[in-house]
Write an enzyme that holds these catalytic residues in place. Structure first.
Site, mmCIF file in Angstrom:
data_model
loop_
_atom_site.group_PDB
_atom_site.id
_atom_site.type_symbol
_atom_site.label_atom_id
_atom_site.label_comp_id
_atom_site.label_asym_id
_atom_site.label_seq_id
_atom_site.Cartn_x
_atom_site.Cartn_y
_atom_site.Cartn_z
ATOM 1 N N GLY A 53 20.422 -22.122 -2.927
ATOM 2 C CA GLY A 53 21.511 -22.931 -2.382
ATOM 3 C C GLY A 53 22.677 -22.031 -2.024
ATOM 4 O O GLY A 53 22.751 -20.898 -2.496
ATOM 5 N N CYS A 80 16.551 -18.121 -6.947
ATOM 6 C CA CYS A 80 17.870 -17.725 -6.449
ATOM 7 C C CYS A 80 18.968 -18.579 -7.083
ATOM 8 O O CYS A 80 19.206 -18.475 -8.261
ATOM 9 C CB CYS A 80 17.889 -17.778 -4.919
ATOM 10 S SG CYS A 80 19.243 -16.815 -4.252
ATOM 11 N N TYR A 81 19.618 -19.478 -6.328
ATOM 12 C CA TYR A 81 20.644 -20.314 -6.958
ATOM 13 C C TYR A 81 20.061 -21.084 -8.138
ATOM 14 O O TYR A 81 20.725 -21.286 -9.157
ATOM 15 C CB TYR A 81 21.244 -21.292 -5.947
ATOM 16 C CG TYR A 81 22.338 -22.154 -6.548
ATOM 17 C CD1 TYR A 81 23.650 -21.709 -6.583
ATOM 18 C CD2 TYR A 81 22.039 -23.391 -7.134
ATOM 19 C CE1 TYR A 81 24.647 -22.473 -7.163
ATOM 20 C CE2 TYR A 81 23.026 -24.168 -7.725
ATOM 21 C CZ TYR A 81 24.327 -23.706 -7.736
ATOM 22 O OH TYR A 81 25.309 -24.455 -8.328
ATOM 23 N N HIS A 164 13.258 -14.748 -2.938
ATOM 24 C CA HIS A 164 12.637 -15.965 -2.386
ATOM 25 C C HIS A 164 11.125 -15.785 -2.245
ATOM 26 O O HIS A 164 10.660 -15.239 -1.258
ATOM 27 C CB HIS A 164 13.265 -16.302 -1.038
ATOM 28 C CG HIS A 164 14.668 -16.785 -1.169
ATOM 29 N ND1 HIS A 164 14.973 -18.103 -1.425
ATOM 30 C CD2 HIS A 164 15.846 -16.125 -1.145
ATOM 31 C CE1 HIS A 164 16.274 -18.241 -1.535
ATOM 32 N NE2 HIS A 164 16.834 -17.050 -1.367
ATOM 33 N N GLU A 166 9.042 -17.981 -1.547
ATOM 34 C CA GLU A 166 8.488 -18.945 -0.587
ATOM 35 C C GLU A 166 8.422 -18.417 0.846
ATOM 36 O O GLU A 166 7.679 -18.955 1.652
ATOM 37 C CB GLU A 166 9.299 -20.251 -0.634
ATOM 38 C CG GLU A 166 10.732 -20.184 -0.112
ATOM 39 C CD GLU A 166 11.742 -19.702 -1.155
ATOM 40 O OE1 GLU A 166 11.333 -19.015 -2.116
ATOM 41 O OE2 GLU A 166 12.944 -20.001 -0.993
ATOM 42 N N ASP A 222 0.582 -37.038 15.366
ATOM 43 C CA ASP A 222 0.933 -37.898 14.243
ATOM 44 C C ASP A 222 0.470 -39.338 14.436
ATOM 45 O O ASP A 222 -0.146 -39.928 13.545
ATOM 46 C CB ASP A 222 2.446 -37.870 13.988
ATOM 47 C CG ASP A 222 2.946 -36.456 13.732
ATOM 48 O OD1 ASP A 222 2.104 -35.602 13.367
ATOM 49 O OD2 ASP A 222 4.140 -36.206 13.914
ATOM 50 N N LYS A 364 3.107 -31.275 8.623
ATOM 51 C CA LYS A 364 2.342 -31.225 9.864
ATOM 52 C C LYS A 364 0.960 -30.592 9.672
ATOM 53 O O LYS A 364 -0.036 -31.085 10.192
ATOM 54 C CB LYS A 364 3.139 -30.434 10.903
ATOM 55 C CG LYS A 364 2.645 -30.576 12.309
ATOM 56 C CD LYS A 364 3.198 -31.843 12.891
ATOM 57 C CE LYS A 364 2.844 -32.044 14.328
ATOM 58 N NZ LYS A 364 3.526 -33.218 14.871
#
Ligand code: XMP
Length: 519
Positions: A53, A80-81, A164, A166, A222, A364
């Protein structure tokens, strides 16, 4: 339940964390950091991940970890945050770094732990850092700038990483996340297309009972997958309607129809309405106006059709998880409206439908995997994004049947040549290096005429622009570095084969500052 709750502390990467967890075949949901205990615990999580964040833990109004999280006794991973908030909450010390650390860093394990054993290069982006561990924690890894880059309390199963895991810039970061959710939290990785399909079928049956369900299919990924799922769940109770607006690409209508009838054995009602759309668009050149007209017309045509069908009670919507998350994320609702994104097939607001949204919790890539598992053809599942208002968006100036025909013919040549040359990628890529397939490609017809010469004849005709971009998320994009020979061939074929176009240009603008579509 086998799930993980991710708490969003305002990170631009929060959705990426969720995607990585789903890629590890574990179900997770994203919540704002201050979501209620009831909401979060309703998914019966087996662990928590706290995102990064932009704030500092000492700032006024800084997000914090709600007390009930600790009371659950479940494992926690702070990123992180999230790590700083964990440290702050448990009595450690967080201080501003001498220098903001942003970019690649090397980390070194301090103890042997499977959590960090695969990592060396990581992606950092932080101002504060941990200077004293809370009680019970040990340092698991260090980087040059952060001696406490990874921390862990093995007994309580609390962990923190300064970097991070991710993002793609942290190679093997996904292994750390997977290790946390599978080994540390003990979640079974069984979130697969087959289990997703089974679960949604049960939910759809439960919701719709014996009633009829209406779906508007547009040919988009979709809406097609949503309708296919509903069909698998309730068969002929589904009534799928395809409105031919006359604003689609070449063969699009036939492709949708054959996918539905052939691949799924589902009934599809085609409503031919192109004349109505062209009549409504006559003389209109303003892009926003055009979008509005198409959106409204669609609703009216669909409404009429629904009445004819005896007004079914339920309507299928292809809402996907990023749409849901975007509308509930903290601090991220202020994005400026650049264009009115109108989804044809979108909800007619004044119509009395109960919504069936089988993709509401899917990303997606999961929607595509489900589509494949349901037997939808590649041409639908891997379709490029196509704007709801259709070719109106790409037909600059007035939208007439003649100009749309011109645009559609040029567009078909572009797509044919690109796919023949292997330049239409199945997966998106942000790399703009030469030889990289385009993530999206189309023709824009310009309302500009210029002089040319063909044979010995002077011509005075319109120009077509080729737009081809590489992108991962369509939020930013670069122009595709298509080979010159390919561009030459495209220009040749388009000018020779399409009546009314005597000039072809290539758009070499990235997004930003441009957008992908022209309008
Ligand atoms: P822009 O032009 O904003 O487009 O860079 C980003 C992506 O969104 C697609 N797009 C739309 N999709 N309804 C949609 O469903 C719309 O109204 C719409 N307008 C643009 C565009 O094709 C690109 O992939």
């Amino acid at each position: 339940m086998n799930s993980i709750a991710i708490l969003d502390f305002g990170s631009q990467y929060a959705q990426i964390i969720a995607r990585r967890i789903r890629e590890a075949q574990v179900y997770c949901e994203l919540f704002p950091w201050d979501a209620s205990m009831e909401k979060i615990l309703a998914i019966q999580p087996k662990g928590f991940i706290l995102s990064g964040g932009p704030k500092s833990v000492y700032e006024d109004g800084a997000p914090y970890i709600q007390e009930f999280i600790f009371k659950t006794g479940l494992p926690v991973l702070g990123i992180c945050y999230g790590m700083q908030a964990l440290t702050h909450a448990l009595g450690g010390q967080v201080d501003p770094s001498a220098q903001r650390e942003y970019g690649h860093a090397e980390i070194e394990s301090l103890v042997s732990s499977p959590l960090v054993s695969d990592l060396s290069k990581v992606w950092m982006s932080h101002g504060d850092r941990i200077t004293r561990l809370p009680e019970g924690f040990i340092a698991l890894a260090a980087s040059g700038n952060s001696p406490l880059a990874v921390m862990g309390d093995m007994r309580r199963k609390y962990f923190g990483v300064q970097f991070h895991p991710e993002v793609h810039h942290t190679p093997n970061g996904e292994k750390l996340l997977k290790h946390f959710v599978v080994e540390i939290c003990g979640v079974k990785p069984n979130w697969t297309p087959a289990s997703i399909i089974e679960e949604s079928m049960a939910r759809i049956r439960n919701q719709a009972g014996n009633e009829r369900v209406l779906a508007a299919v547009s040919g988009g990924v979709d809406s097609s997958v949503a309708a296919a799922l509903v069909h698998k769940a309730i068969g002929d109770q589904l009534v799928a309607v395809f409105v031919d607006t006359g604003l689609l690409r070449k063969n699009e209508g036939e492709q949708v129809a054959s996918a539905f009838r052939g691949n799924l054995g589902a009934e599809l009602i085609t409503v031919e309405a192109s004349e109505e759309f062209f009549a409504a668009l006559q003389g209109v050149t303003d892009p926003e106006q055009k979008r509005k007209i198409v959106g409204e017309k669609f609703i009216r045509v669909f409404e009429r059709q629904a009445k004819q069908l005896g007004q079914p009670r339920f309507l299928v919507q292809g809402t996907i998880y990023p749409d849901v998350v975007e509308s509930s994320a903290p601090d991220r609702n202020k994005a400026q409206r650049i264009k009115t994104h109108h989804n044809v097939g979108g909800l007619p607001e004044d119509m009395q439908f109960e919504l069936v949204e089988p993709l509401r919790y899917l990303f997606k890539d999961e929607v595509r995997a489900v589509g494949e598992a349901l037997g939808l053809p590649d041409s639908l599942v891997w379709r490029q994004p196509f704007p709801g208002p259709g070719l109106t968006v790409r037909c600059l100036g007035e939208v007439t049947p003649e100009r749309v025909t011109r645009l559609r013919a040029a567009d078909a040549i572009l797509l044919e040549e690109l796919s023949k040359a292997g330049f239409l990628g199945r997966r998106s890529s942000s790399s703009a290096t030469a030889g990289q397939p385009a993530s999206q490609a189309f023709i824009v017809l310009l309302p500009v005429r210029s002089v040319g010469v063909m044979g010995d004849q002077r011509t005075y005709q319109e120009a077509a622009a080729i737009r081809a971009v590489t992108t991962e998320d369509f939020m930013t994009a670069d122009w595709a570095r298509l080979p010159h020979e390919l561009l030459a061939k495209l220009s040749n074929r388009i000018v020779n084969e399409v009546d009314g176009i005597n000039r072809v240009v290539y758009d070499i603008t990235s997004k930003p500052p441009a957008t992908i579509e022209w309008e």
